[in-house]
Design a protein around this motif. Structure first.
Motif, short mmCIF file in Angstrom:
data_model
loop_
_atom_site.label_atom_id
_atom_site.label_comp_id
_atom_site.label_asym_id
_atom_site.label_seq_id
_atom_site.Cartn_x
_atom_site.Cartn_y
_atom_site.Cartn_z
N GLY A 260 0.78 -1.23 0.00
CA GLY A 260 0.00 0.00 0.00
C GLY A 260 0.81 1.27 0.00
O GLY A 260 0.39 2.28 0.57
N GLY A 261 1.96 1.24 -0.61
CA GLY A 261 2.81 2.42 -0.68
C GLY A 261 3.94 2.43 0.34
O GLY A 261 4.88 3.21 0.23
N THR A 262 3.85 1.55 1.34
CA THR A 262 4.92 1.48 2.34
C THR A 262 6.08 0.67 1.79
O THR A 262 5.91 -0.45 1.31
CB THR A 262 4.42 0.84 3.64
OG1 THR A 262 3.37 1.64 4.18
CG2 THR A 262 5.53 0.73 4.67
N LEU A 263 7.27 1.25 1.84
CA LEU A 263 8.48 0.59 1.32
C LEU A 263 9.28 -0.09 2.42
O LEU A 263 9.91 -1.12 2.21
CB LEU A 263 9.36 1.61 0.61
CG LEU A 263 8.71 2.40 -0.53
CD1 LEU A 263 9.67 3.46 -1.06
CD2 LEU A 263 8.28 1.46 -1.66
N CYS A 264 9.28 0.52 3.61
CA CYS A 264 10.08 -0.01 4.72
C CYS A 264 9.58 0.60 6.02
O CYS A 264 9.29 1.79 6.08
CB CYS A 264 11.56 0.35 4.50
SG CYS A 264 12.66 -0.10 5.87
N MET A 265 9.50 -0.21 7.06
CA MET A 265 9.18 0.29 8.40
C MET A 265 10.43 0.27 9.25
O MET A 265 11.11 -0.75 9.34
CB MET A 265 8.11 -0.59 9.05
CG MET A 265 6.70 -0.31 8.55
SD MET A 265 6.13 1.35 8.97
CE MET A 265 6.17 1.27 10.76
#
Length: 213
Positions: A170-175
Motif C-alpha cells: 500500500g505504498g509502504t516501502l520499509c518500516m
C-alpha cells in the motif's frame, strides 16, 4: 567534499527497499551518466542535517552519547510516525543533489531536523526555510540539463524497481531503520563504513507516492 559530519535517516539494512535503493544508486541511475569507474557509491539515506562539527556540536559528549540524548519521544511506531514519503525525481545543480527523489512535504521530517540541530547548537530556522529533504540517487559533475533530459527514463526505471514493493504494501516501502551520525569528511567511497553513531528509529516509515511509481 564536506568538512563536517552529517546526521542521516537510513532504512533498515535488511529491508528489500534498501537493497533496491542501493541498486538504483550504485548501478541503475549512474550508468546513464558516467562510466563504471566514476560511479559514487553511497548508502541510501535522507540527510537530517549536515554541519556537525565534531569539536563543537556534541558538547563534549561522544557522537553516540549525543545521538542517544536527542529527544525523539514525540514519535512512536504505530502511533505517531515520521513518514518519509518519496515523491518526485529531481535534477539539480548541486553535486550532492544532481539527481534525487524529493520527499513529499512533511512537518514531522522538518521537526526531526530542527530538534537535531537544536541538540547540536545549530540554527533551527534552517530546518523550516532551507531544508529540502530528499533521497539522492546520483552525485556527479554532469551538466544539470543532461540529467534533466533523463528524468523520464529514470522515473520509468524506478517504477520497475519499486513497483512490486509499492503494490504489496500500500505504498509502504520499509518500516523502521536508523538515525546515524556519518563522518562525511571521508571520501564518498568510504561512507558505507563511516557511521560513528547509530540509533534505531522504529517510528520512521518509508513510503512512496503514486507520483513516483
Amino acid at each position: 567534499m564536506t568538512t563536517h559530519l552529517s546526521l542521516w535517516l537510513v532504512p533498515d539494512e535488511k529491508s528489500p527497499f534498501t537493497k533496491t535503493a542501493q541498486e538504483l544508486i550504485s548501478d541503475t541511475v549512474p550508468r546513464n551518466f558516467v562510466s563504471s569507474d566514476e560511479i559514487n557509491h553511497f548508502p541510501p539515506h535522507v540527510t537530517v542535517t549536515g554541519e556537525l562539527d565534531a569539536d563543537k556540536a556534541f558538547g563534549g559528549k561522544s557522537a553516540q552519547e549525543w545521538l542517544d540524548s536527542i529527544d525523539f519521544s514525540a514519535y512512536k511506531a504505530g502511533q505517531k510516525e515520521v513518514v518519509l514519503e518519496l515523491d518526485t525525481v529531481e535534477a539539480e545543480d548541486p553535486f550532492f543533489r544532481k539527481m534525487n527523489i524529493a520527499l513529499k512535504e512533511n512537518d514531522d521530517v522538518r521537526q526531526v531536523s530542527a530538534v537535531s540541530r537544536r541538540a547540536a547548537g545549530l540554527d533551527e530556522a534552517w530546518s523550516k526555510t532551507e531544508y529540502r529533504p530528499h533521497l539522492s540517487l546520483f552525485y556527479g559533475d554532469v551538466p544539470t540539463q543532461q540529467v534533466k533530459a533523463k528524468v523520464p527514463l529514470i522515473e520509468m526505471k524506478i517504477g520497475f524497481s519499486l513497483g512490486d514493493l509499492f503494490a504489496c504494501c500500500g505504498g509502504t516501502l520499509c518500516m523502521g531503520g536508523y538515525i546515524v551520525v556519518v563522518d562525511t569528511r571521508k571520501p564518498i567511497k568510504e561512507w558505507h563504513d563511516a557511521i560513528v553513531a547509530k540509533r534505531e528509529t522504529p517510528w520512521a516509515m518509508w513510503r512512496a507516492t503514486r507520483n513516483l511509481i
